[in-house]
Design an enzyme around this catalytic site. Structure first.
Site, mmCIF file in Angstrom:
data_model
loop_
_atom_site.group_PDB
_atom_site.id
_atom_site.type_symbol
_atom_site.label_atom_id
_atom_site.label_comp_id
_atom_site.label_asym_id
_atom_site.label_seq_id
_atom_site.Cartn_x
_atom_site.Cartn_y
_atom_site.Cartn_z
ATOM 1 N N ARG A 1 0.822 -1.217 0.000
ATOM 2 C CA ARG A 1 0.000 0.000 0.000
ATOM 3 C C ARG A 1 0.856 1.266 0.000
ATOM 4 O O ARG A 1 0.490 2.271 -0.606
ATOM 5 C CB ARG A 1 -0.950 -0.013 1.195
ATOM 6 C CG ARG A 1 -2.097 -0.988 0.983
ATOM 7 C CD ARG A 1 -3.042 -1.081 2.162
ATOM 8 N NE ARG A 1 -4.296 -1.691 1.751
ATOM 9 C CZ ARG A 1 -5.241 -2.076 2.594
ATOM 10 N NH1 ARG A 1 -5.065 -1.922 3.892
ATOM 11 N NH2 ARG A 1 -6.354 -2.608 2.143
ATOM 12 N N LYS B 1 -17.824 -18.498 1.194
ATOM 13 C CA LYS B 1 -19.269 -18.453 1.432
ATOM 14 C C LYS B 1 -20.036 -17.686 0.372
ATOM 15 O O LYS B 1 -19.660 -16.581 -0.009
ATOM 16 C CB LYS B 1 -19.536 -17.823 2.793
ATOM 17 C CG LYS B 1 -19.007 -18.668 3.938
ATOM 18 C CD LYS B 1 -19.459 -18.133 5.275
ATOM 19 C CE LYS B 1 -19.209 -19.129 6.382
ATOM 20 N NZ LYS B 1 -19.592 -18.598 7.674
ATOM 21 N N GLY C 1 -8.228 -9.004 -1.278
ATOM 22 C CA GLY C 1 -6.990 -9.399 -0.611
ATOM 23 C C GLY C 1 -6.562 -10.822 -0.920
ATOM 24 O O GLY C 1 -5.416 -11.080 -1.300
ATOM 25 N N GLY D 1 -13.025 -4.479 0.382
ATOM 26 C CA GLY D 1 -14.438 -4.079 0.442
ATOM 27 C C GLY D 1 -14.862 -3.191 -0.709
ATOM 28 O O GLY D 1 -15.952 -3.355 -1.264
#
Length: 396
Positions: free
Chosen positions: A39, A197, A354, A377
């Site tokens: 980052r 999931k 990620g 996100g």
């Protein structure tokens, strides 16, 4: 061709101007050292360009979740040394106590990191008082943190309405890549969606079936779709209560002429640990005491053929339990096929999240994709078709 947002090319003369640059410096640390500086490196083009153009660069960022309470553990003072190493320039750290006086001493070309924006309780509430507090320090605003763009916070969204606002180079590259991937892609488009999931990616799947020609489902979530289709998945990770939701997504895909690809051969084991005894079987041959842990080689080969007929690929999530060998085989094999097609110029490949970045690094192909987003996100919300507040605020 002009872009829907303003870039650094349109800032004009910034000599001596104070530019507030929102970056993502929220890096992992252990024993006081930065363990992954990805980052930090992403900020270099914007920060150095502005400094070289004579701006006073004031970097805004959050670190951790202090919930409005300052703490030494979450101070950006901890990363200043590492950041100097990445930028190859001196970096001043400026605490919120006496920040205005400290900023006044900076010269054109100087770079400073301001303290954690989340030390203010109003940062995450987009509080006008906090926006004004930040805005008073600068003349111009640059948002270069796509990974925080799904949050409507004072430093990611509010400031864009207070000061002339521009997208930084990393933000610009991200938005250009996303436009190519789902905004105005070249068809046929394939999407790979993996992960444990279905419940965490329901909105992604529902949106993608209306946008792509081929939806490739892998990871634990594929088991839920297989079970919904009447396959006995043994002891595999599976959300049996979501069978009807999986059916709805498959029906929506049919209506939209989107082909859904589920694995038809799989790698199974009786225990989940590194290098256990495994076998490769047709999905209808999974024993009651076995777990599906990866997509099989025959399915991977046919998925490679699908990609050969596509022009665009969006990828989020691994196909198997890739952190545990040998269950990274399918992810690595398909990623290498995508990388080769990208290198040939026949495929635009955009990946994000990620886990995804880690899996592509493991396959040694992250550098061969058209674009790999480190955002988690924000990338998912973009794949869900949502407007991201930090991006919307930059639009003309």
């Amino acid at each position: 061709m002009s872009k829907p947002f303003k870039t650094l090319d349109e800032m004009g003369d910034v000599q001596g101007k104070r530019v507030l640059v929102r970056e993502d410096l929220n890096v992992p640390m252990a024993d006081g050292a930065v363990t992954d500086d990805t980052r930090l490196r992403a900020t270099v083009p914007t920060v150095l360009e502005l400094a070289d153009r004579g701006a006073i660069v004031l970097v805004l960022a959050h670190f951790g979740r202090p919930k409005g309470v300052p703490s030494a553990d979450m101070s950006l003072a901890r990363i200043t040394k590492a950041y100097e190493g990445v930028l190859g320039r001196p970096v001043r750290y400026i605490d919120w106590e006496g920040d205005a006086a400290a900023v006044a001493t900076l010269q054109p070309g100087d770079i400073a990191v301001l303290e954690n924006t989340r030390f203010f309780g109003g940062e995450e509430k987009n509080d006008p008082a906090v926006i004004d507090r930040f805005a008073a320090l600068g003349d111009l605003y640059v948002n270069d943190a796509f990974s925080a763009a799904h949050r409507a916070h004072a430093s990611t969204e509010g400031l864009a309405h207070k000061l002339p606002a521009f997208a930084g180079r990393a933000m610009e590259a991200e938005l250009d890549a996303l436009e190519k991937a789902l905004g105005k892609p070249e068809h046929p488009v394939a999407a790979v969606v993996g992960g444990a999931k279905v419940s965490s990616k329901l909105d992604v799947l529902k949106h993608l079936v209306t946008k792509v020609d081929h939806l490739i489902i892998g990871g634990g979530m594929a088991n839920t779709f297989l079970a919904a289709r009447g396959v006995d998945v043994g002891k595999s990770l599976c959300e049996h209560d979501l069978a009807s939701t999986a059916e709805e997504i498959l029906d929506a895909a049919d209506r939209a002429n989107c082909t859904v690809h589920l694995p038809y051969d799989v790698v199974v084991a009786k225990e989940f640990k590194p290098n256990p005894a495994t076998r490769t079987v047709n999905v209808h041959e999974v024993a009651a005491d076995e777990m599906i842990l990866d997509v099989g080689p025959a399915a991977v080969e046919s998925l490679g053929d699908v990609l050969k007929n596509c022009r665009t690929l969006v990828w989020n999530g691994p196909l198997g339990a890739f952190e545990t060998p040998p269950f990274d085989m399918a992810t690595v094999a398909l990623a290498r096929t995508a990388a080769a097609l990208t290198s040939d110029g026949s495929l635009v490949s955009v990946a994000g999240g990620g886990d995804t970045a880690a899996a592509l690094n493991q396959a040694g192909v992250a550098g061969s994709f058209t674009f790999v987003s480190t955002a988690g996100g924000a990338f998912l919300e973009w794949m869900e078709g949502k407007d991201l507040p930090g991006v919307a605020a930059l639009m003309r």
